[in-house]
Design a protein around this motif. Structure first.
Motif, PDB file in Angstrom:
ATOM      1  N   ALA A 165       0.828  -1.200   0.000  1.00  0.00           N
ATOM      2  CA  ALA A 165       0.000   0.000   0.000  1.00  0.00           C
ATOM      3  C   ALA A 165       0.864   1.253   0.000  1.00  0.00           C
ATOM      4  O   ALA A 165       2.028   1.230   0.414  1.00  0.00           O
ATOM      5  N   THR A 166       0.299   2.349  -0.446  1.00  0.00           N
ATOM      6  CA  THR A 166       0.981   3.636  -0.365  1.00  0.00           C
ATOM      7  C   THR A 166       0.789   4.210   1.030  1.00  0.00           C
ATOM      8  O   THR A 166      -0.052   3.735   1.813  1.00  0.00           O
ATOM      9  N   GLU A 167       1.555   5.261   1.339  1.00  0.00           N
ATOM     10  CA  GLU A 167       1.389   5.914   2.640  1.00  0.00           C
ATOM     11  C   GLU A 167      -0.027   6.440   2.810  1.00  0.00           C
ATOM     12  O   GLU A 167      -0.617   6.332   3.889  1.00  0.00           O
ATOM     13  N   GLN A 168      -0.570   7.013   1.741  1.00  0.00           N
ATOM     14  CA  GLN A 168      -1.921   7.554   1.828  1.00  0.00           C
ATOM     15  C   GLN A 168      -2.943   6.447   2.076  1.00  0.00           C
ATOM     16  O   GLN A 168      -3.871   6.608   2.880  1.00  0.00           O
ATOM     17  N   GLU A 169      -2.778   5.317   1.403  1.00  0.00           N
ATOM     18  CA  GLU A 169      -3.705   4.193   1.604  1.00  0.00           C
ATOM     19  C   GLU A 169      -3.610   3.661   3.025  1.00  0.00           C
ATOM     20  O   GLU A 169      -4.629   3.343   3.651  1.00  0.00           O
ATOM     21  N   PHE A 170      -2.365   3.563   3.545  1.00  0.00           N
ATOM     22  CA  PHE A 170      -2.216   3.114   4.925  1.00  0.00           C
ATOM     23  C   PHE A 170      -2.871   4.101   5.877  1.00  0.00           C
ATOM     24  O   PHE A 170      -3.580   3.692   6.816  1.00  0.00           O
ATOM     25  N   ARG A 171      -2.631   5.384   5.658  1.00  0.00           N
ATOM     26  CA  ARG A 171      -3.195   6.401   6.554  1.00  0.00           C
ATOM     27  C   ARG A 171      -4.716   6.336   6.551  1.00  0.00           C
ATOM     28  O   ARG A 171      -5.357   6.398   7.602  1.00  0.00           O
ATOM     29  N   GLN A 172      -5.317   6.193   5.384  1.00  0.00           N
ATOM     30  CA  GLN A 172      -6.773   6.090   5.301  1.00  0.00           C
ATOM     31  C   GLN A 172      -7.279   4.857   6.045  1.00  0.00           C
ATOM     32  O   GLN A 172      -8.293   4.901   6.747  1.00  0.00           O
ATOM     33  N   GLN A 173      -6.533   3.752   5.915  1.00  0.00           N
ATOM     34  CA  GLN A 173      -6.935   2.517   6.570  1.00  0.00           C
ATOM     35  C   GLN A 173      -6.853   2.631   8.091  1.00  0.00           C
ATOM     36  O   GLN A 173      -7.769   2.234   8.807  1.00  0.00           O
ATOM     37  N   ILE A 174      -5.748   3.197   8.588  1.00  0.00           N
ATOM     38  CA  ILE A 174      -5.572   3.262  10.042  1.00  0.00           C
ATOM     39  C   ILE A 174      -6.529   4.267  10.667  1.00  0.00           C
ATOM     40  O   ILE A 174      -7.068   4.040  11.757  1.00  0.00           O
ATOM     41  N   LEU A 175      -6.793   5.371   9.973  1.00  0.00           N
ATOM     42  CA  LEU A 175      -7.754   6.347  10.503  1.00  0.00           C
ATOM     43  C   LEU A 175      -9.159   5.765  10.525  1.00  0.00           C
ATOM     44  O   LEU A 175      -9.930   6.018  11.454  1.00  0.00           O
ATOM     45  N   GLN A 176      -9.483   4.962   9.514  1.00  0.00           N
ATOM     46  CA  GLN A 176     -10.786   4.301   9.510  1.00  0.00           C
ATOM     47  C   GLN A 176     -10.874   3.299  10.658  1.00  0.00           C
ATOM     48  O   GLN A 176     -11.919   3.169  11.304  1.00  0.00           O
ATOM     49  N   ALA A 177      -9.772   2.599  10.924  1.00  0.00           N
ATOM     50  CA  ALA A 177      -9.753   1.648  12.043  1.00  0.00           C
ATOM     51  C   ALA A 177      -9.922   2.377  13.370  1.00  0.00           C
ATOM     52  O   ALA A 177     -10.629   1.889  14.276  1.00  0.00           O
ATOM     53  N   PHE A 178      -9.282   3.535  13.518  1.00  0.00           N
ATOM     54  CA  PHE A 178      -9.463   4.329  14.740  1.00  0.00           C
ATOM     55  C   PHE A 178     -10.941   4.665  14.940  1.00  0.00           C
ATOM     56  O   PHE A 178     -11.454   4.599  16.057  1.00  0.00           O
ATOM     57  N   THR A 179     -11.607   5.039  13.838  1.00  0.00           N
ATOM     58  CA  THR A 179     -13.017   5.410  13.924  1.00  0.00           C
ATOM     59  C   THR A 179     -13.896   4.195  14.207  1.00  0.00           C
ATOM     60  O   THR A 179     -14.769   4.225  15.085  1.00  0.00           O
ATOM     61  N   ASP A 180     -13.662   3.109  13.469  1.00  0.00           N
ATOM     62  CA  ASP A 180     -14.492   1.906  13.619  1.00  0.00           C
ATOM     63  C   ASP A 180     -14.445   1.356  15.037  1.00  0.00           C
ATOM     64  O   ASP A 180     -15.461   0.867  15.558  1.00  0.00           O
ATOM     65  N   HIS A 181     -13.274   1.417  15.644  1.00  0.00           N
ATOM     66  CA  HIS A 181     -13.117   0.819  16.976  1.00  0.00           C
ATOM     67  C   HIS A 181     -13.068   1.857  18.091  1.00  0.00           C
ATOM     68  O   HIS A 181     -12.641   1.565  19.210  1.00  0.00           O
TER      69      HIS A 181
END
Length: 326
Positions: A290-306
């Motif tokens: 993944a790119t840095e942007q894709e990782f950032r989007q994924q981790i921020l979504q995980a922060f929100t989901d959980h």
């Protein structure tokens, strides 16, 4: 611009805010009572709105600038601002925290003092401070267990608490945490658990030869995992710094990372979520290239989901409220 009270922007509690922004190669400004960032594309100026009332942290990366008017509005909205390098790390300048992990906190001296007063009731007592540290350590494992049992995407990539290696590591962690007599014992126990989790994650994602290196790896295969771990950790530090600022607890009153280490309480609070969320997603995204942007989007979504920010607030408030009874 029409002036407004900071209370006008607090309909969304910090613990419920959804956004962290990382911006690069743009100019952040105030326009028509809003905070915008301006970027250039194909010789055309493009303006994008930043919903500051629903934002916790803004990281300004390479090629950014910000106006005084924008900073004033961000401060009134209670948004933390940090200047950083490319990809969100390291943080170059702010105030109040350790050399590379620092934030510009909104300047308000009218925050509630009840949590700070409660924190001070136990902090000067070595035994009670150790008890608070143990509460943090137990909470991080409870959160990891909850997230890994709940998240189907993590399960699909083999991140399950029921794995025998993880179970053995957690049992050892609980035993050593309960037996700890000083904070250095807890730090050693934490390091041992994290080492096991790194090995578990590397095996799951088939990243052979992984070795944790905070400055980057010499192995191209594991470079991304290290970079993503650093990147995700800094985002977690932003949430932790926001939590402590809102509750009015200074960053220097740590319970585990050392009484004299500047900003150490930020690390204590960020540790509540790092193993559960940042660690697995760093390895998964590295495996998927993944790119840095894709990782950032994924981790921020995980922060929100959980509800990572909610969890930080709950744990810090719970320990503060216990105060002298620890």
């Amino acid at each position: 611009m029409k002036d407004f009270s900071s209370s006008d922007l607090k309909a969304i509690l910090h613990s419920k805010r959804a956004n962290i922004f990382y911006l690069e190669y743009c100019r952040v400004m105030q326009k028509d009572g809003r905070v915008l960032y301006l970027s250039e594309a194909n010789k055309e100026n493009l303006y994008y709105n930043i919903p500051i009332a629903n934002t916790t942290v803004i990281l300004l990366g390479n090629g950014t600038s910000i106006t005084q008017a924008a900073m004033r509005m961000l401060s009134q909205a209670g948004v933390l601002v940090g200047f950083c390098g490319g990809g969100g790390t390291p943080l170059y300048m702010a105030n109040d925290v350790e050399h590379k992990i620092e934030w510009f906190s909104p300047q308000s001296e009218y925050r509630p003092t009840e949590y700070f007063h409660s924190w001070m009731q136990f902090w000067f007592d070595d035994a009670k401070r150790l008890a608070a540290a143990k509460c943090f350590q137990q909470a991080r494992i409870e959160y990891l267990t909850m997230v890994w049992n709940k998240d189907s995407d993590l399960k699909a990539d083999g991140f399950v608490v029921q794995d025998s290696a993880v179970q053995e590591a957690l049992a050892r962690f609980h035993e050593r945490t309960n037996a700890a007599t000083k904070s250095s014992d807890l730090l050693l126990t934490e390091a041992q658990l994290t080492k096991v989790l790194y090995k578990f994650a590397a095996n799951n994602t088939k990243l052979e030869g992984f070795k944790r290196n905070h400055e980057g790896s010499t192995n191209q295969v594991t470079d991304k995992a290290n970079d993503f771990l650093n990147h995700g950790n800094y985002l977690a530090y932003g949430l932790a710094a926001c939590t402590l600022w809102v509750l009015g607890i200074p960053h220097g009153f740590a319970v585990m990372h050392g009484k004299t280490r500047r900003g150490a309480l930020v690390f204590d609070v960020a540790d509540l979520i790092k193993d559960a969320l940042v660690l697995p997603w760093a390895f998964i995204c590295a495996k998927e290239n993944a790119t840095e942007q894709e990782f950032r989007q994924q981790i921020l979504q995980a922060f929100t989901d959980h509800k990572a920010l909610d969890f930080m607030f709950e744990q810090v408030k719970a320990i503060a409220v216990k105060g002298a009874s620890l």
